[in-house]
Scaffold this motif. Structure first.
Motif, PDB file in Angstrom:
ATOM      1  N   LYS A  18       2.274   0.171   4.826  1.00 32.48           N
ATOM      2  CA  LYS A  18       1.248   1.182   5.161  1.00 32.48           C
ATOM      3  C   LYS A  18       1.674   2.586   4.758  1.00 32.48           C
ATOM      4  CE  LYS A  18      -1.973  -1.338   7.091  1.00 32.48           C
ATOM      5  NZ  LYS A  18      -3.259  -1.473   6.423  1.00 32.48           N
ATOM      6  N   THR A  19       2.947   2.909   4.965  1.00 29.02           N
ATOM      7  CA  THR A  19       3.456   4.231   4.595  1.00 29.02           C
ATOM      8  C   THR A  19       3.393   4.422   3.086  1.00 29.02           C
ATOM      9  OG1 THR A  19       4.930   4.183   6.514  1.00 29.02           O
ATOM     10  CG2 THR A  19       5.434   5.791   4.781  1.00 29.02           C
ATOM     11  N   ASP A  20       3.780   3.388   2.348  1.00 26.74           N
ATOM     12  CA  ASP A  20       3.697   3.439   0.885  1.00 26.74           C
ATOM     13  C   ASP A  20       2.257   3.663   0.439  1.00 26.74           C
ATOM     14  OD1 ASP A  20       6.443   2.732   0.618  1.00 26.74           O
ATOM     15  OD2 ASP A  20       5.959   0.595   0.508  1.00 26.74           O
ATOM     16  N   ALA A  21       1.344   2.874   1.008  1.00 25.73           N
ATOM     17  CA  ALA A  21      -0.065   2.960   0.617  1.00 25.73           C
ATOM     18  C   ALA A  21      -0.615   4.364   0.870  1.00 25.73           C
ATOM     19  CB  ALA A  21      -0.893   1.920   1.375  1.00 25.73           C
ATOM     20  N   ALA A  22      -0.275   4.933   2.012  1.00 27.65           N
ATOM     21  CA  ALA A  22      -0.760   6.283   2.338  1.00 27.65           C
ATOM     22  C   ALA A  22      -0.181   7.314   1.367  1.00 27.65           C
ATOM     23  CB  ALA A  22      -0.395   6.641   3.773  1.00 27.65           C
ATOM     24  N   ARG A  23       1.095   7.194   1.054  1.00 34.52           N
ATOM     25  CA  ARG A  23       1.760   8.142   0.144  1.00 34.52           C
ATOM     26  C   ARG A  23       1.158   8.067  -1.265  1.00 34.52           C
ATOM     27  NH1 ARG A  23       6.464   6.391   0.967  1.00 34.52           N
ATOM     28  NH2 ARG A  23       6.612   5.001  -0.807  1.00 34.52           N
ATOM     29  N   MET A  39      -6.934   9.625  -3.274  1.00 33.10           N
ATOM     30  CA  MET A  39      -7.818   8.551  -2.819  1.00 33.10           C
ATOM     31  C   MET A  39      -7.666   8.377  -1.315  1.00 33.10           C
ATOM     32  SD  MET A  39      -6.921   5.569  -5.631  1.00 33.10           S
ATOM     33  CE  MET A  39      -8.318   4.502  -5.282  1.00 33.10           C
ATOM     34  N   LYS A  40      -8.670   7.816  -0.711  1.00 36.02           N
ATOM     35  CA  LYS A  40      -8.535   7.388   0.681  1.00 36.02           C
ATOM     36  C   LYS A  40      -7.701   6.105   0.669  1.00 36.02           C
ATOM     37  CE  LYS A  40     -12.800   9.394   2.289  1.00 36.02           C
ATOM     38  NZ  LYS A  40     -12.779  10.110   3.501  1.00 36.02           N
ATOM     39  N   VAL A  41      -6.959   5.898   1.756  1.00 34.56           N
ATOM     40  CA  VAL A  41      -6.079   4.735   1.831  1.00 34.56           C
ATOM     41  C   VAL A  41      -6.874   3.444   1.640  1.00 34.56           C
ATOM     42  CG1 VAL A  41      -4.479   3.435   3.292  1.00 34.56           C
ATOM     43  CG2 VAL A  41      -4.373   5.924   3.253  1.00 34.56           C
ATOM     44  N   GLY A  42      -8.014   3.330   2.285  1.00 37.83           N
ATOM     45  CA  GLY A  42      -8.837   2.125   2.159  1.00 37.83           C
ATOM     46  C   GLY A  42      -9.266   1.868   0.721  1.00 37.83           C
ATOM     47  N   ALA A  43      -9.627   2.921   0.023  1.00 39.57           N
ATOM     48  CA  ALA A  43     -10.034   2.776  -1.380  1.00 39.57           C
ATOM     49  C   ALA A  43      -8.846   2.355  -2.243  1.00 39.57           C
ATOM     50  CB  ALA A  43     -10.636   4.083  -1.891  1.00 39.57           C
ATOM     51  N   PHE A  44      -7.674   2.930  -1.958  1.00 42.20           N
ATOM     52  CA  PHE A  44      -6.466   2.543  -2.693  1.00 42.20           C
ATOM     53  C   PHE A  44      -6.160   1.063  -2.462  1.00 42.20           C
ATOM     54  CE2 PHE A  44      -1.901   1.675  -2.525  1.00 42.20           C
ATOM     55  CZ  PHE A  44      -1.567   1.919  -3.847  1.00 42.20           C
ATOM     56  N   GLU A  45      -6.192   0.650  -1.196  1.00 42.22           N
ATOM     57  CA  GLU A  45      -5.902  -0.745  -0.870  1.00 42.22           C
ATOM     58  C   GLU A  45      -6.893  -1.689  -1.541  1.00 42.22           C
ATOM     59  OE1 GLU A  45      -3.760  -0.074   3.475  1.00 42.22           O
ATOM     60  OE2 GLU A  45      -5.868  -0.624   3.413  1.00 42.22           O
ATOM     61  N   GLU A  46      -8.149  -1.320  -1.535  1.00 46.89           N
ATOM     62  CA  GLU A  46      -9.173  -2.164  -2.149  1.00 46.89           C
ATOM     63  C   GLU A  46      -8.984  -2.275  -3.665  1.00 46.89           C
ATOM     64  OE1 GLU A  46     -13.963  -2.015  -2.657  1.00 46.89           O
ATOM     65  OE2 GLU A  46     -13.164  -1.510  -0.672  1.00 46.89           O
ATOM     66  N   VAL A  57       0.598  -6.627  -1.283  1.00 49.25           N
ATOM     67  CA  VAL A  57       1.312  -6.419  -2.541  1.00 49.25           C
ATOM     68  C   VAL A  57       0.361  -5.860  -3.592  1.00 49.25           C
ATOM     69  CG1 VAL A  57       2.961  -8.301  -2.082  1.00 49.25           C
ATOM     70  CG2 VAL A  57       0.867  -8.786  -3.369  1.00 49.25           C
ATOM     71  N   MET A  58       0.945  -5.330  -4.674  1.00 43.57           N
ATOM     72  CA  MET A  58       0.132  -4.897  -5.803  1.00 43.57           C
ATOM     73  C   MET A  58      -0.659  -6.100  -6.310  1.00 43.57           C
ATOM     74  SD  MET A  58       0.334  -1.720  -6.667  1.00 43.57           S
ATOM     75  CE  MET A  58       1.374  -0.307  -6.363  1.00 43.57           C
ATOM     76  N   ASN A  59      -1.887  -5.877  -6.726  1.00 47.30           N
ATOM     77  CA  ASN A  59      -2.750  -6.989  -7.111  1.00 47.30           C
ATOM     78  C   ASN A  59      -2.671  -7.358  -8.586  1.00 47.30           C
ATOM     79  OD1 ASN A  59      -4.170  -4.948  -8.350  1.00 47.30           O
ATOM     80  ND2 ASN A  59      -5.982  -5.092  -7.049  1.00 47.30           N
ATOM     81  N   ALA A  60      -1.781  -6.721  -9.330  1.00 48.00           N
ATOM     82  CA  ALA A  60      -1.691  -7.013 -10.760  1.00 48.00           C
ATOM     83  C   ALA A  60      -0.252  -6.946 -11.238  1.00 48.00           C
ATOM     84  CB  ALA A  60      -2.535  -6.008 -11.540  1.00 48.00           C
ATOM     85  N   THR A  61       0.050  -7.788 -12.211  1.00 47.81           N
ATOM     86  CA  THR A  61       1.300  -7.682 -12.951  1.00 47.81           C
ATOM     87  C   THR A  61       0.933  -7.725 -14.423  1.00 47.81           C
ATOM     88  OG1 THR A  61       1.634 -10.071 -12.776  1.00 47.81           O
ATOM     89  CG2 THR A  61       2.863  -8.699 -11.234  1.00 47.81           C
ATOM     90  N   PRO A  62       1.475  -6.858 -15.224  1.00 45.88           N
ATOM     91  CA  PRO A  62       2.417  -5.816 -14.844  1.00 45.88           C
ATOM     92  C   PRO A  62       1.779  -4.808 -13.881  1.00 45.88           C
ATOM     93  CG  PRO A  62       1.782  -5.583 -17.155  1.00 45.88           C
ATOM     94  CD  PRO A  62       1.149  -6.830 -16.652  1.00 45.88           C
ATOM     95  N   CYS A  63       2.628  -4.060 -13.224  1.00 46.86           N
ATOM     96  CA  CYS A  63       2.172  -3.049 -12.275  1.00 46.86           C
ATOM     97  C   CYS A  63       1.216  -2.094 -12.988  1.00 46.86           C
ATOM     98  CB  CYS A  63       3.379  -2.277 -11.737  1.00 46.86           C
ATOM     99  SG  CYS A  63       2.922  -0.959 -10.593  1.00 46.86           S
ATOM    100  N   PRO A  64       0.115  -1.755 -12.339  1.00 49.80           N
ATOM    101  CA  PRO A  64      -0.848  -0.849 -12.978  1.00 49.80           C
ATOM    102  C   PRO A  64      -0.308   0.563 -13.215  1.00 49.80           C
ATOM    103  CG  PRO A  64      -1.480  -1.296 -10.709  1.00 49.80           C
ATOM    104  CD  PRO A  64      -0.324  -2.197 -11.024  1.00 49.80           C
ATOM    105  N   HIS A  85       6.940   8.450  -5.946  1.00 53.52           N
ATOM    106  CA  HIS A  85       6.137   8.013  -4.798  1.00 53.52           C
ATOM    107  C   HIS A  85       6.057   6.486  -4.704  1.00 53.52           C
ATOM    108  CE1 HIS A  85       4.760  12.161  -4.337  1.00 53.52           C
ATOM    109  NE2 HIS A  85       4.714  12.183  -5.655  1.00 53.52           N
ATOM    110  N   ARG A  86       6.851   5.791  -5.479  1.00 57.46           N
ATOM    111  CA  ARG A  86       6.791   4.330  -5.571  1.00 57.46           C
ATOM    112  C   ARG A  86       7.072   3.677  -4.210  1.00 57.46           C
ATOM    113  NH1 ARG A  86      11.669   6.077  -7.181  1.00 57.46           N
ATOM    114  NH2 ARG A  86      13.525   4.783  -6.918  1.00 57.46           N
ATOM    115  N   PRO A  87       6.627   2.414  -4.055  1.00 57.74           N
ATOM    116  CA  PRO A  87       6.848   1.698  -2.796  1.00 57.74           C
ATOM    117  C   PRO A  87       8.329   1.531  -2.467  1.00 57.74           C
ATOM    118  CG  PRO A  87       5.208   0.576  -4.133  1.00 57.74           C
ATOM    119  CD  PRO A  87       5.807   1.647  -4.995  1.00 57.74           C
ATOM    120  N   LYS A  88       8.602   1.382  -1.192  1.00 51.64           N
ATOM    121  CA  LYS A  88       9.964   1.162  -0.709  1.00 51.64           C
ATOM    122  C   LYS A  88      10.599  -0.050  -1.392  1.00 51.64           C
ATOM    123  CE  LYS A  88      12.481   0.279   3.589  1.00 51.64           C
ATOM    124  NZ  LYS A  88      12.327   0.028   5.033  1.00 51.64           N
ATOM    125  N   ALA A  89       9.821  -1.108  -1.588  1.00 49.31           N
ATOM    126  CA  ALA A  89      10.346  -2.316  -2.232  1.00 49.31           C
ATOM    127  C   ALA A  89      10.856  -2.008  -3.640  1.00 49.31           C
ATOM    128  CB  ALA A  89       9.269  -3.402  -2.287  1.00 49.31           C
TER     129      ALA A  89
END
Length: 162
Positions: free
Chosen positions: A66-71, A78-85, A97-104, A117-121
């Motif tokens: 969630k912290t990654d998504a918000a950042r 973008m709004k967090v919900g729009a980013f997640e969608e 998780v990211m919905n595509a590989t390679p990473c968008p 700003h990349r995810p913690k993972a």
């Protein structure tokens, strides 16, 4: 680049071997194993430039908390919900998780457009340099199939452990 090519050529044939190496490493738990792992990590990654490979970014969708998504959403205005969608999905473990590989966010030159700003993972991968080597043993044999650095860390540790 030589180590990356060596990994490409040998990773499949070494799959079982790396599982055995990890089993041997289990006998050497604790602080000393963490220090040893971190030392070999530094050695290997002084010879490998991740930008020459980026296999993790092209083949492993990272967990995005969630912290990654918000950042990242904030960065993209973008709004967090729009980013997640737009960018995220749930994997078989229920992780977001990211919905595509390679990473968008990966460019053709293997640079990341959201690197700061990349995810913690992504920041922690491949789990070999943070003095938590022993705590991530289960991942090392798996990650050796995706990361030439982990592959060569295990190979070198195998040569040096009693």
């Amino acid at each position: 680049m030589k180590l990356i090519q060596d990994w490409k050529n040998r990773r499949q044939q070494k799959k079982k071997s790396h599982k055995k190496i990890v089993q041997r490493l289990r006998k050497h738990k604790g602080k000393r194993l963490n220090e040893f792992g971190a030392k070999v990590h530094e050695e290997v990654f002084s010879e490998i430039d991740c930008l020459d490979c980026a296999n993790c970014c092209t083949s492993i969708p990272p967990v995005v908390n969630k912290t990654d998504a918000a950042r990242i959403a904030k960065l993209l205005c973008m709004k967090v919900g729009a980013f997640e969608e737009q960018y995220l999905t749930r994997d078989e473990d229920g992780d977001q998780v990211m919905n595509a590989t390679p990473c968008p966010f990966l460019l053709e030159n293997n640079h990341c457009t959201i690197y700061e700003h990349r995810p913690k993972a992504c920041r922690q991968y491949p789990l070999t340099d943070d003095f938590q080597f022993a705590g991530n043993l289960n991942w090392h044999a798996i990650n050796a199939q995706y990361c030439p650095g982990v592959f060569h860390i295990l190979e070198r540790m195998n040569q040096r452990i009693p």
